[in-house]
Scaffold this motif. Structure first.
Motif, short mmCIF file in Angstrom:
data_model
loop_
_atom_site.label_atom_id
_atom_site.label_comp_id
_atom_site.label_asym_id
_atom_site.label_seq_id
_atom_site.Cartn_x
_atom_site.Cartn_y
_atom_site.Cartn_z
N LYS A 153 -3.52 18.40 25.51
CA LYS A 153 -4.42 19.19 24.68
C LYS A 153 -5.19 20.20 25.52
CE LYS A 153 -6.86 18.32 20.38
NZ LYS A 153 -7.61 17.33 19.58
N ILE A 154 -4.48 21.14 26.09
CA ILE A 154 -5.07 22.18 26.93
C ILE A 154 -6.00 23.07 26.12
CG2 ILE A 154 -3.16 23.80 26.65
CD1 ILE A 154 -3.49 24.58 29.60
N THR A 155 -5.79 23.13 24.79
CA THR A 155 -6.63 23.98 23.95
C THR A 155 -8.09 23.54 23.96
OG1 THR A 155 -5.91 22.63 22.07
CG2 THR A 155 -4.79 24.74 22.40
N ASP A 156 -8.35 22.27 24.25
CA ASP A 156 -9.74 21.80 24.35
C ASP A 156 -10.47 22.46 25.51
OD1 ASP A 156 -9.33 20.18 22.19
OD2 ASP A 156 -9.86 18.30 23.19
N TYR A 157 -9.72 23.00 26.43
CA TYR A 157 -10.31 23.60 27.63
C TYR A 157 -10.21 25.13 27.63
CZ TYR A 157 -10.94 19.02 29.76
OH TYR A 157 -11.38 17.74 30.04
N ALA A 158 -9.87 25.70 26.49
CA ALA A 158 -9.62 27.15 26.43
C ALA A 158 -10.80 27.96 26.94
CB ALA A 158 -9.25 27.55 25.00
N ASP A 159 -12.01 27.66 26.44
CA ASP A 159 -13.18 28.45 26.85
C ASP A 159 -13.46 28.30 28.34
OD1 ASP A 159 -13.90 29.78 24.51
OD2 ASP A 159 -14.90 28.01 23.71
N ARG A 160 -13.35 27.09 28.86
CA ARG A 160 -13.61 26.88 30.29
C ARG A 160 -12.55 27.57 31.14
NH1 ARG A 160 -14.65 20.52 30.72
NH2 ARG A 160 -14.65 21.01 32.97
N LEU A 161 -11.31 27.53 30.69
CA LEU A 161 -10.25 28.22 31.43
C LEU A 161 -10.51 29.73 31.46
CD1 LEU A 161 -7.20 26.21 30.10
CD2 LEU A 161 -7.97 26.26 32.49
N LEU A 162 -11.06 30.26 30.40
CA LEU A 162 -11.41 31.68 30.36
C LEU A 162 -12.62 31.98 31.22
CD1 LEU A 162 -11.10 32.95 26.67
CD2 LEU A 162 -10.02 33.93 28.68
N ASP A 163 -13.70 31.25 30.98
CA ASP A 163 -14.96 31.56 31.64
C ASP A 163 -14.88 31.39 33.15
OD1 ASP A 163 -15.95 32.01 29.13
OD2 ASP A 163 -16.97 30.07 28.95
N TYR B 18 -0.26 8.05 36.57
CA TYR B 18 -1.66 7.61 36.53
C TYR B 18 -2.53 8.69 35.90
CZ TYR B 18 -6.27 6.47 38.56
OH TYR B 18 -7.60 6.19 38.77
N ILE B 19 -2.29 9.95 36.28
CA ILE B 19 -3.08 11.06 35.71
C ILE B 19 -2.71 11.27 34.24
CG2 ILE B 19 -3.64 13.51 35.91
CD1 ILE B 19 -3.13 13.22 38.95
N PHE B 20 -1.43 11.06 33.89
CA PHE B 20 -1.03 11.11 32.47
C PHE B 20 -1.89 10.13 31.67
CE2 PHE B 20 1.13 9.51 28.78
CZ PHE B 20 1.73 10.63 28.20
N LEU B 21 -2.07 8.93 32.19
CA LEU B 21 -2.84 7.92 31.47
C LEU B 21 -4.31 8.32 31.35
CD1 LEU B 21 -1.28 4.63 32.89
CD2 LEU B 21 -0.86 5.71 30.67
N ILE B 22 -4.84 9.02 32.36
CA ILE B 22 -6.20 9.55 32.24
C ILE B 22 -6.28 10.51 31.05
CG2 ILE B 22 -7.89 11.09 33.32
CD1 ILE B 22 -7.14 9.86 36.02
N LEU B 23 -5.30 11.39 30.97
CA LEU B 23 -5.26 12.35 29.86
C LEU B 23 -5.13 11.61 28.53
CD1 LEU B 23 -2.92 14.76 31.75
CD2 LEU B 23 -4.97 15.59 30.62
N TYR B 24 -4.27 10.60 28.49
CA TYR B 24 -4.05 9.84 27.25
C TYR B 24 -5.33 9.14 26.80
CZ TYR B 24 -1.87 6.62 23.93
OH TYR B 24 -1.54 5.92 22.80
N LYS B 25 -6.01 8.49 27.73
CA LYS B 25 -7.21 7.74 27.39
C LYS B 25 -8.36 8.66 26.98
CE LYS B 25 -5.76 3.91 30.28
NZ LYS B 25 -5.87 3.25 31.60
N ARG B 26 -8.33 9.90 27.45
CA ARG B 26 -9.35 10.88 27.08
C ARG B 26 -8.98 11.65 25.81
NH1 ARG B 26 -13.15 11.65 31.11
NH2 ARG B 26 -13.81 13.61 30.12
N GLY B 27 -7.88 11.25 25.16
CA GLY B 27 -7.46 11.92 23.94
C GLY B 27 -6.82 13.27 24.18
N LEU B 28 -6.35 13.51 25.39
CA LEU B 28 -5.78 14.80 25.76
C LEU B 28 -4.26 14.77 25.87
CD1 LEU B 28 -8.40 15.76 28.49
CD2 LEU B 28 -8.20 16.76 26.20
N ALA B 29 -3.65 13.60 25.64
CA ALA B 29 -2.19 13.50 25.57
C ALA B 29 -1.86 12.85 24.23
CB ALA B 29 -1.64 12.66 26.72
N TYR B 30 -1.00 13.49 23.46
CA TYR B 30 -0.66 12.95 22.15
C TYR B 30 0.79 13.27 21.82
CZ TYR B 30 -1.19 17.75 20.36
OH TYR B 30 -1.06 19.09 20.14
N ARG B 31 1.31 12.52 20.82
CA ARG B 31 2.70 12.69 20.40
C ARG B 31 2.73 13.14 18.95
NH1 ARG B 31 7.28 8.88 18.92
NH2 ARG B 31 9.13 9.52 20.10
N GLY B 32 3.56 14.15 18.66
CA GLY B 32 3.63 14.63 17.29
C GLY B 32 4.95 15.32 17.02
N GLU B 33 5.31 15.42 15.73
CA GLU B 33 6.53 16.11 15.32
C GLU B 33 6.30 17.60 15.48
OE1 GLU B 33 10.49 15.71 13.69
OE2 GLU B 33 9.03 14.17 14.20
#
Length: 871
Positions: free
Chosen positions: A195-205, A139-154
């Motif tokens: 996409k944890i990188t979207d939260y980099a500044d908040r994780l630091l601050d 369920y939480i995975f789907l929250i991440l997916y719908k918020r653009g924070l879970a993606y698939r790539g090579e």
């Protein structure tokens, strides 16, 4: 009552009574404050615990018990991080299916934790491999997916040939798999990322909001790696020919570099691309291709950590191409080298060997120009490489003397004016690779439809169940074993109804442990992952306890998920763990045999690991011991079962708490455990002596007890209360035990002298029992019952300090003349300075020291010291 600590006679019985009374069930009384004490979620991946694991669990238990006695609603749960590599690898090694093995191992862990009296509320037990739990992970995975924070790539992923799965960057340690120690290689596969990188500044601050060890915070800061600098283009302008000539290149070939030291651009004498950079093949001269490809292949076999390791020899090759340094007008050679990573910055650097250590080493190895352009001062001949950010410009001529920081600002402006680039913030942090090509994990709730693409599984269809299979071993092909199960794979698209295939990768175990602390607040909720009301009451965790090894994995991921859930409106807080404490390890002597002639050791090894039995049979000069962390592979494990049978649960608890400060490693010592037993003997002995004189109504009589001996014992009693309370909150359990030992000795002496009233003696005895309760609960309850009390000590209020009892009747003031001790004064605390001066100057010893001298001033440190300054 017993006059000695005899655990066989009472400890098992008290554990039975605690269980029968459901003593540790969480209470949610609205009028009380809350306290959430939590241990790291353990992997049930071994057949049992060692006493080393208890170095984590026992201290947290002391805190939880003390807080409950202090009137808090205490949440102290336990569960199992059952999905993931640790459990699956153990199951493969044992030739078993992970599901029943995990249940069996968890039952053993639970039994061993109960054996030492850990006060977990087992009604809240959770298992991450249970569908009722991983439904909500999905369920939480789907929250991440719908918020653009879970993606698939090579992705050219880290691949463990032993575990046959992909690893996140954080799971590669020194180029080796974090779990099995096998060298990691690169493998191109489609992967899922968060996409944890979207939260980099908040994780630091937000690290500033939490009380964590500074070392852990620094590790997270370094891992996130925020750096401010410039990003700008370099044009590829020329290429070497096979005959050595250099010809200009037409076209628009260019690459972008990132640097935090734009002020050193005038010293950039070459550029370096990562071997994986997409431009490499296009710019490399044909006669240089073989050498360049060899560097790339070598880099692919190394982990990012290895490639960046300090002291590692840099390997590179000249591409034959040249780039234009827009600031000097020079054409500089372009190399590929393994110390530049495609995953950080732009995958390309301007190399300034006079002012960067790695560039300096590379330039020395390949004979490249090293040009000094900044320094500590004009004319300074600083040792190279000069890497300090403070300093001034030394070149070119019209920049000499300009402070480096000012030069940076001017150069940023030039970049922007020329359209080459500009200011940029970069991060070392990469997106979190979450997918695993393994069976034992939570299935990713996505289906692949040729018409609709990737489609999330509707929430009402969760959980996507992990199918029960006989064969689950990894395939080694890059596909999960689930891909070979048609009944699982083949499904219908929820959008168009056409045929579709389920995603066959599973989530790595760190997904499951990124939210379990929330589920403990409401573990049986089948309508939602947790009730917002319950989480708002219990969260954040007040004290989180576990090892430092998860600093940039679990601890970072849990913070990320919490912030996402905050943004989704499911929680109101942004940090899950207010306080973090890391325990030290328990080390055990591990036997090694000296190598025999012709035996070859692996790098870093000093001898051949052997069993204890082998060590006993060999000559002493052939065997040596090393203090190492307890582990099955080392054969040096001492189990809780062995220790409790031999010494008793409370003795084991006291030993682990007293041996050293909580965060330091300790060396397992049977002799030192005997010291804990001797202390408990003294406790039983003195309390048995006092028991016939114990007066249950001592509170009614304590005011009349006013002899000097009574006041001294009451002072010791309340000093012990103050010290133990403070030390428990500080996680200073060793000094808390030391205070209990000192108090026990004081009580023993007072009892022997017989000058103390029964009321004062009773207060001290009852206080000792209750102070002991969080540390040695079996013994405390045994004595409590012997004193005629009902119930359990855990249900009693923790002793409170009476400040008036702490006041000393007199203090000794050291008297000095010009800093030299001449006399002392015994006075009442708080005696006025004028009176102290009068007493001191009346002293015959002071008068002799002042003979012929004039008093200039008198300095007083209240209740401690008086110094007469004279000349």
């Amino acid at each position: 009552m017993l006059s000695r600590y005899e655990p066989d006679r009472f400890e098992a019985e008290w554990r039975r009574r605690w269980q029968e009374a459901d003593l540790f069930r969480t209470v949610e009384e609205p009028s009380r404050p809350k306290f959430y004490a939590l241990d790291f979620f353990p992997y049930p991946s071994g057949a049992g615990l060692s006493v080393g694991h208890l170095r984590n669990y026992i201290p947290t238990d002391v805190l939880a018990r003390a807080k409950r006695m202090q009137g808090f609603n205490v949440l102290h749960p336990m569960g199992w991080d059952a999905f993931g590599l640790p459990a699956e690898n153990e199951a493969i090694a044992k030739g078993r299916h992970p599901a029943p093995m995990v249940r069996e191992y968890a039952a053993t862990y639970k039994r061993q934790q109960n054996l030492v009296g850990i006060s977990y509320d087992w009604s809240r037990e959770i298992n991450s491999s249970d569908p009722s739990y991983y439904k909500w992970t999905q369920y939480i995975f789907l929250i991440l997916y719908k918020r653009g924070l879970a993606y698939r790539g090579e992705y050219a992923a880290n691949w463990c040939p032993q575990c046959l799965t992909v690893l996140a960057n954080e799971e590669v340690e020194g180029g080796l798999c974090w779990r099995c120690g096998t060298p990691v290689v690169k493998k191109a596969l489609p992967q899922w990322f968060f996409k944890i990188t979207d939260y980099a500044d908040r994780l630091l601050d937000d690290l500033e909001l939490i009380d964590w060890p500074e070392g852990i915070k620094m590790m997270q800061r370094n891992w996130i790696g925020r750096s401010v600098g410039a990003e700008f283009d370099w044009a590829v302008v020329a290429q070497e020919q096979s005959n050595g000539d250099v010809r200009s290149l037409a076209g628009d070939l260019k690459f972008r570099v990132f640097t935090t030291r734009i002020d050193t651009v005038f010293g950039a004498t070459f550029c370096v691309l990562a071997p994986e950079h997409p431009l490499v093949e296009a710019i490399t001269a044909p006669h240089r291709l073989e050498e360049v490809r060899a560097v790339r292949e070598r880099a692919e076999r190394a982990s990012e950590q290895d490639r960046l390791a300090e002291g590692r020899e840099k390997v590179g090759a000249f591409t034959g191409a040249y780039a234009l340094n827009e600031f000097t007008g020079e054409q500089v050679p372009i190399f590929v080298a393994d110390y530049v990573l495609m995953g950080y910055g732009t995958g390309a650097i301007m190399a300034v060997p006079a002012h960067d250590e790695r560039d300096f080493e590379f330039a020395q190895k390949y004979g490249l120009e090293i040009r000094r352009v900044v320094g500590s001062a004009v004319g300074a001949e600083d040792e190279l490489p000069y890497v300090a950010s403070e300093g001034v410009m030394l070149a070119p001529e019209d920049w000499v003397g300009v402070p480096c920081e000012e030069a940076k600002e001017r150069l940023y402006q030039i970049l922007e004016e020329r359209g080459l680039g500009g200011r940029k913030v970069n991060y070392r942090l990469r997106d979190w690779l979450i997918s695993r090509q393994r069976y034992w994990g939570a299935p990713i709730p996505i289906v692949h439809c040729e018409k609709c693409g990737m489609v999330p599984v509707p929430e009402e269809d969760l959980p996507v169940l992990l199918p029960e299979v006989d064969r689950y071993q990894p395939t080694g092909t890059g596909e999960s074993p689930l891909a070979a199960i048609p009944e699982f794979v083949n499904t219908n698209c929820q959008q168009c109804g056409g045929p579709a295939r389920r995603e066959t990768d599973t989530m790595g175990g760190f997904a499951c442990s990124s939210w379990y602390f929330l589920r403990f607040c409401d573990p049986h909720n089948d309508r939602e992952p947790f009730s917002k009301e319950k989480v708002e009451y219990w969260m954040p965790v007040d004290c989180y306890v576990g090892g430092a090894e998860h600093a940039v994995m679990h601890l970072l991921y849990a913070r990320f998920w919490t912030k996402v859930l905050h943004d989704e409106g499911l929680v109101s807080f942004v940090e899950p763990f207010s306080v973090l404490r890391n325990q030290g390890m328990v080390l055990a002597p591990t036997p090694y045999r000296k190598p025999r002639e012709g035996e070859v050791l692996r790098v870093g090894e000093e001898g051949i690991l052997i069993s204890r039995e082998e060590a006993e049979e060999l000559p002493p000069d052939q065997v040596f011991y090393k203090w190492e962390k307890m582990s099955k592979s080392k054969g040096n494990v001492v189990t809780p079962d062995e220790a409790v049978e031999k010494y008793g649960a409370d003795a084991l608890r006291v030993y682990e708490l007293f041996e050293a400060p909580f965060e330091q490693a300790i060396q397992w010592s049977e002799e030192r455990v005997q010291g804990a037993i001797r202390f408990l003997h003294r406790v039983f002995r003195v309390l048995a002596e006092i028991q016939p004189r114990y007066r249950p109504n001592w509170r009614d009589e304590i005011g009349a007890a006013d002899s000097s001996a009574d006041r001294d014992l009451r002072r010791a009693t309340h000093a012990a209360i103050a010290k133990v309370r403070e030390d428990i909150d500080r996680f200073a359990f060793n000094t808390a035990i030391a205070a209990l030992m000192e108090f026990t000795n004081t009580l023993t002496e007072a009892t022997a002298k017989g000058e103390v009233s029964e009321a004062t003696l009773s207060e001290a005895a009852e206080t000792l029992i209750l102070l002991l309760s969080p540390f040695a609960p079996h013994s405390a309850d045994e004595v409590w019952q012997a004193y005629g009390k009902e119930g359990f000590t855990l249900e009693q209020p923790f002793p409170e300090v009476e400040e008036s009892c702490l006041e000393a009747e007199s203090v000794t003031i050291v008297v000095q003349v010009n800093g030299k001790v001449r006399d002392s004064l015994v006075v009442k605390p708080g005696t006025a300075q004028s009176e102290l001066e009068s007493l001191a100057l009346s002293s015959e010893k002071v008068k002799r020291a002042l003979d012929g001298k004039q008093v200039v001033r008198v300095v007083v440190v209240p209740d401690k010291l008086l110094n007469v300054v004279a000349k």
